[in-house]
Design an enzyme around this catalytic site. Structure first.
Site, PDB file in Angstrom:
ATOM      1  CE1 TYR A  54      42.202  25.347 -38.928  1.00 38.68           C
ATOM      2  CE2 TYR A  54      43.319  24.437 -37.027  1.00 38.68           C
ATOM      3  CZ  TYR A  54      42.208  24.518 -37.829  1.00 38.68           C
ATOM      4  OH  TYR A  54      41.091  23.777 -37.514  1.00 38.68           O
ATOM      5  CG  HIS A 112      40.556  21.002 -42.571  1.00 37.74           C
ATOM      6  ND1 HIS A 112      41.546  21.936 -42.385  1.00 37.74           N
ATOM      7  CD2 HIS A 112      39.561  21.360 -41.732  1.00 37.74           C
ATOM      8  CE1 HIS A 112      41.160  22.804 -41.448  1.00 37.74           C
ATOM      9  NE2 HIS A 112      39.960  22.476 -41.046  1.00 37.74           N
TER      10      HIS A 112
HETATM   11  N1  LIG Z   1      37.923  20.813 -38.359  1.00 39.75           N
HETATM   12  C1  LIG Z   1      37.394  21.979 -38.579  1.00 39.75           C
HETATM   13  O1  LIG Z   1      36.788  22.225 -39.625  1.00 39.75           O
HETATM   14  C2  LIG Z   1      37.522  23.060 -37.539  1.00 39.75           C
HETATM   15  C3  LIG Z   1      36.742  24.232 -37.635  1.00 39.75           C
HETATM   16  C4  LIG Z   1      36.863  25.206 -36.624  1.00 39.75           C
HETATM   17  C5  LIG Z   1      37.745  24.998 -35.566  1.00 39.75           C
HETATM   18  N2  LIG Z   1      38.518  23.859 -35.508  1.00 39.75           N
HETATM   19  C6  LIG Z   1      39.450  23.610 -34.377  1.00 39.75           C
HETATM   20  O2  LIG Z   1      38.723  23.744 -33.149  1.00 39.75           O
HETATM   21  C7  LIG Z   1      39.436  24.620 -32.279  1.00 39.75           C
HETATM   22  C8  LIG Z   1      38.498  25.319 -31.330  1.00 39.75           C
HETATM   23  O3  LIG Z   1      37.456  25.960 -32.029  1.00 39.75           O
HETATM   24  P1  LIG Z   1      37.128  27.526 -31.956  1.00 39.75           P
HETATM   25  O4  LIG Z   1      38.326  28.285 -31.586  1.00 39.75           O
HETATM   26  O5  LIG Z   1      36.439  27.835 -33.231  1.00 39.75           O
HETATM   27  O6  LIG Z   1      36.002  27.610 -30.850  1.00 39.75           O
HETATM   28  P2  LIG Z   1      35.923  27.414 -29.261  1.00 39.75           P
HETATM   29  O7  LIG Z   1      37.104  26.690 -28.746  1.00 39.75           O
HETATM   30  O8  LIG Z   1      34.560  26.896 -29.022  1.00 39.75           O
HETATM   31  O9  LIG Z   1      35.903  28.920 -28.734  1.00 39.75           O
HETATM   32  C9  LIG Z   1      37.033  29.697 -28.660  1.00 39.75           C
HETATM   33  C10 LIG Z   1      36.610  31.063 -28.129  1.00 39.75           C
HETATM   34  O10 LIG Z   1      36.083  30.921 -26.811  1.00 39.75           O
HETATM   35  C11 LIG Z   1      36.838  31.690 -25.884  1.00 39.75           C
HETATM   36  N3  LIG Z   1      37.004  30.846 -24.672  1.00 39.75           N
HETATM   37  C12 LIG Z   1      37.840  29.802 -24.514  1.00 39.75           C
HETATM   38  N4  LIG Z   1      37.690  29.255 -23.291  1.00 39.75           N
HETATM   39  C13 LIG Z   1      36.741  29.968 -22.656  1.00 39.75           C
HETATM   40  C14 LIG Z   1      36.155  29.896 -21.350  1.00 39.75           C
HETATM   41  N5  LIG Z   1      36.535  28.964 -20.468  1.00 39.75           N
HETATM   42  N6  LIG Z   1      35.206  30.819 -21.023  1.00 39.75           N
HETATM   43  C15 LIG Z   1      34.825  31.761 -21.922  1.00 39.75           C
HETATM   44  N7  LIG Z   1      35.337  31.895 -23.162  1.00 39.75           N
HETATM   45  C16 LIG Z   1      36.285  30.990 -23.529  1.00 39.75           C
HETATM   46  C17 LIG Z   1      38.156  31.995 -26.561  1.00 39.75           C
HETATM   47  O11 LIG Z   1      38.639  33.281 -26.201  1.00 39.75           O
HETATM   48  P3  LIG Z   1      40.083  33.495 -25.497  1.00 39.75           P
HETATM   49  O12 LIG Z   1      41.129  33.032 -26.439  1.00 39.75           O
HETATM   50  O13 LIG Z   1      40.112  34.962 -25.248  1.00 39.75           O
HETATM   51  O14 LIG Z   1      40.035  32.684 -24.224  1.00 39.75           O
HETATM   52  C18 LIG Z   1      37.759  31.998 -28.045  1.00 39.75           C
HETATM   53  O15 LIG Z   1      37.264  33.268 -28.415  1.00 39.75           O
HETATM   54  C19 LIG Z   1      40.164  25.556 -33.251  1.00 39.75           C
HETATM   55  O16 LIG Z   1      41.229  26.210 -32.601  1.00 39.75           O
HETATM   56  C20 LIG Z   1      40.622  24.585 -34.285  1.00 39.75           C
HETATM   57  O17 LIG Z   1      41.789  23.895 -33.831  1.00 39.75           O
HETATM   58  C21 LIG Z   1      38.396  22.903 -36.475  1.00 39.75           C
END
Ligand SMILES: NC(=O)c1ccc[n+]([C@@H]2O[C@H](COP(=O)([O-])OP(=O)(O)OC[C@H]3O[C@@H](n4cnc5c(N)ncnc54)[C@H](OP(=O)(O)O)[C@@H]3O)[C@@H](O)[C@H]2O)c1
Length: 282
Positions: A54, A112
Site C-alpha cells: 500500500y 498478503h
Molecule cells: N488482503 C487483501 O488482499 C486486501 C485487498 C483489498 C483490500 N484490503 C484491505 O481492506 C480494506 C477495505 O477494503 P476496500 O477499501 O477495498 O473496500 P470497502 O471498505 O468495502 O469499501 C470502501 C469504499 O466504500 C466507501 N464507504 C465506506 N464506508 C461507507 C458507508 N458507510 N457507506 C457508503 N460507502 C462507504 C468508501 O468511500 P469513502 O472513503 O468516500 O467513504 C470506499 O470507496 C482496504 O483498505 C485494505 O486495508 C485487503
C-alpha cells in the site's frame, strides 16, 4: 454508540485480542492520508490495516504518533508482499515495515497472497513464526489463503495462523472458508467488507433493515459481518462514514435479515477475480 465506547474484541488462537472492527488504510497516502487515518483513530478505531504494497506504512506510523495515543492502545497490522517470500527476504521485509512504521513491534503481520506458482509461502510462514518468537511480531496470520494453503503451513510449522484476511462481502459471503476457519480456530477478517464499488447499499434487504433499525445501509452491512463473526476492516476517508462504520454494536439484525443479506452472494461475486489459486500479487 458514543465516541470512544469500547469496541468488543475477539480473542485469537494465540491469546491476543483484536477489536471486532478495524480500519482499512488502502489507498490513503500523503498528508491527506495521514489526516484520514488520524481521524479514524479519533473516531475510536484501534486496529489499522496496512501493507508493504500500500506504500503507506510511513503515513500509518505518523498518524499513530500524531494521535498521541499510547502505542499499546492501538494495533497495527501489515502484510508481506509476494516478492519477499524467501526466508531471508521475509525477515528483512518485516524489519523494513517496522522501520517505515517507526515501531518496535507490529501487532499482526500477514502473508498478503499465497502466490502458489512461486511456492515459497511455507518459507515465508516460517519466517513470520520466527519473528513472533523474537517479539517483533505479536500475532502472525495470512491473507487470501485457501484451505489447502492453510493446511500446508500448519502441517509444516505446527503453528495455526491467528487470522486469515479474505475477500468477504454480501456479494461473496465465503460460507465455505468461514466454516474452514471455524474448524481450525482461525479468525476470519474481511477485506472490501462493503463490497467496494459493488456494495449492495440499494438492495431492498439492506435498505429495509436500515429503515427498521434507524441506521445507514453501510452500518447494516458491517453489522452483518459482526453477526457472522467476521472482522471487517472498512476504509473510509470521510469522518462521518468512519464514525458510522464503527457504530455497529448498538443494534441487531434478525436471523432472517442476516440470511437474506448472505443470499445476495453469487459464485462470481468476487470484485476482480481474486481467486488465490490463480491471482498472484508480487
Ligand atoms: N488482503 C487483501 O488482499 C486486501 C485487498 C483489498 C483490500 N484490503 C484491505 O481492506 C480494506 C477495505 O477494503 P476496500 O477499501 O477495498 O473496500 P470497502 O471498505 O468495502 O469499501 C470502501 C469504499 O466504500 C466507501 N464507504 C465506506 N464506508 C461507507 C458507508 N458507510 N457507506 C457508503 N460507502 C462507504 C468508501 O468511500 P469513502 O472513503 O468516500 O467513504 C470506499 O470507496 C482496504 O483498505 C485494505 O486495508 C485487503
Amino acid at each position: 454508540m458514543a465516541e470512544h465506547t469500547t469496541i468488543p474484541t475477539y480473542t485469537l488462537n494465540d491469546g491476543t485480542t483484536l477489536p471486532a472492527v478495524g480500519f482499512g488504510t488502502y489507498p490513503l497516502k500523503g498528508e491527506d492520508g495521514i489526516s484520514a487515518i488520524q481521524g479514524a483513530l479519533e473516531a475510536g478505531y484501534r486496529l489499522l490495516d496496512t501493507a508493504v504494497n500500500y506504500e503507506n506504512e510511513t503515513e500509518v506510523g505518523e498518524a499513530l504518533r500524531r494521535s498521541g495515543l499510547p502505542r499499546e492502545d492501538v494495533q497495527v497490522a501489515s502484510k508481506l508482499p509476494g516478492r519477499h517470500h524467501a526466508y531471508d527476504d521475509a525477515i528483512a521485509s518485516v524489519r523494513g515495515s517496522l522501520e517505515r512504521l517507526g515501531l518496535e513491534y507490529v501487532d499482526l503481520h500477514l502473508i498478503h497472497w499465497p502466490n502458489p506458482s512461486v511456492d515459497q509461502y511455507v518459507e515465508a510462514w516460517r519466517a513470520l513464526v520466527d519473528l513472533q518468537k523474537e517479539g517483533l511480531v505479536r500475532s502472525v496470520g495470512v491473507s487470501n489463503f485457501t484451505e489447502a494453503h492453510l493446511t500446508r503451513v500448519i502441517d509444516d510449522s505446527g503453528v495455526t495462523p491467528a487470522v486469515n484476511q479474505i475477500e468477504l462481502h454480501p456479494r461473496f459471503p465465503q460460507e465455505g472458508m468461514r466454516a474452514v476457519h471455524e474448524r481450525l480456530g482461525i479468525r476470519t477478517e474481511a477485506w472490501s467488507p462493503m463490497g467496494k464499488r459493488n456494495a449492495p447499499l440499494e438492495e431492498d434487504v439492506v435498505t429495509t433493515a436500515a429503515t427498521r433499525l434507524g441506521v445507514t445501509p453501510g452500518q447494516v452491512i458491517l453489522r452483518w459481518h459482526v453477526q457472522l463473526g467476521s472482522l471487517p476492516i472498512p476504509k473510509s476517508a470521510d469522518p462521518e462514514r468512519q464514525r458510522q462504520n464503527l457504530d455497529v454494536f448498538g443494534f441487531e439484525l434478525t436471523e432472517e435479515e442476516v440470511d437474506a443479506i448472505s443470499a445476495l452472494g453469487r459464485p462470481d461475486g468476487r470484485l476482480f477475480g481474486g481467486d488465490p489459486d490463480s491471482h498472484e500479487e508480487m
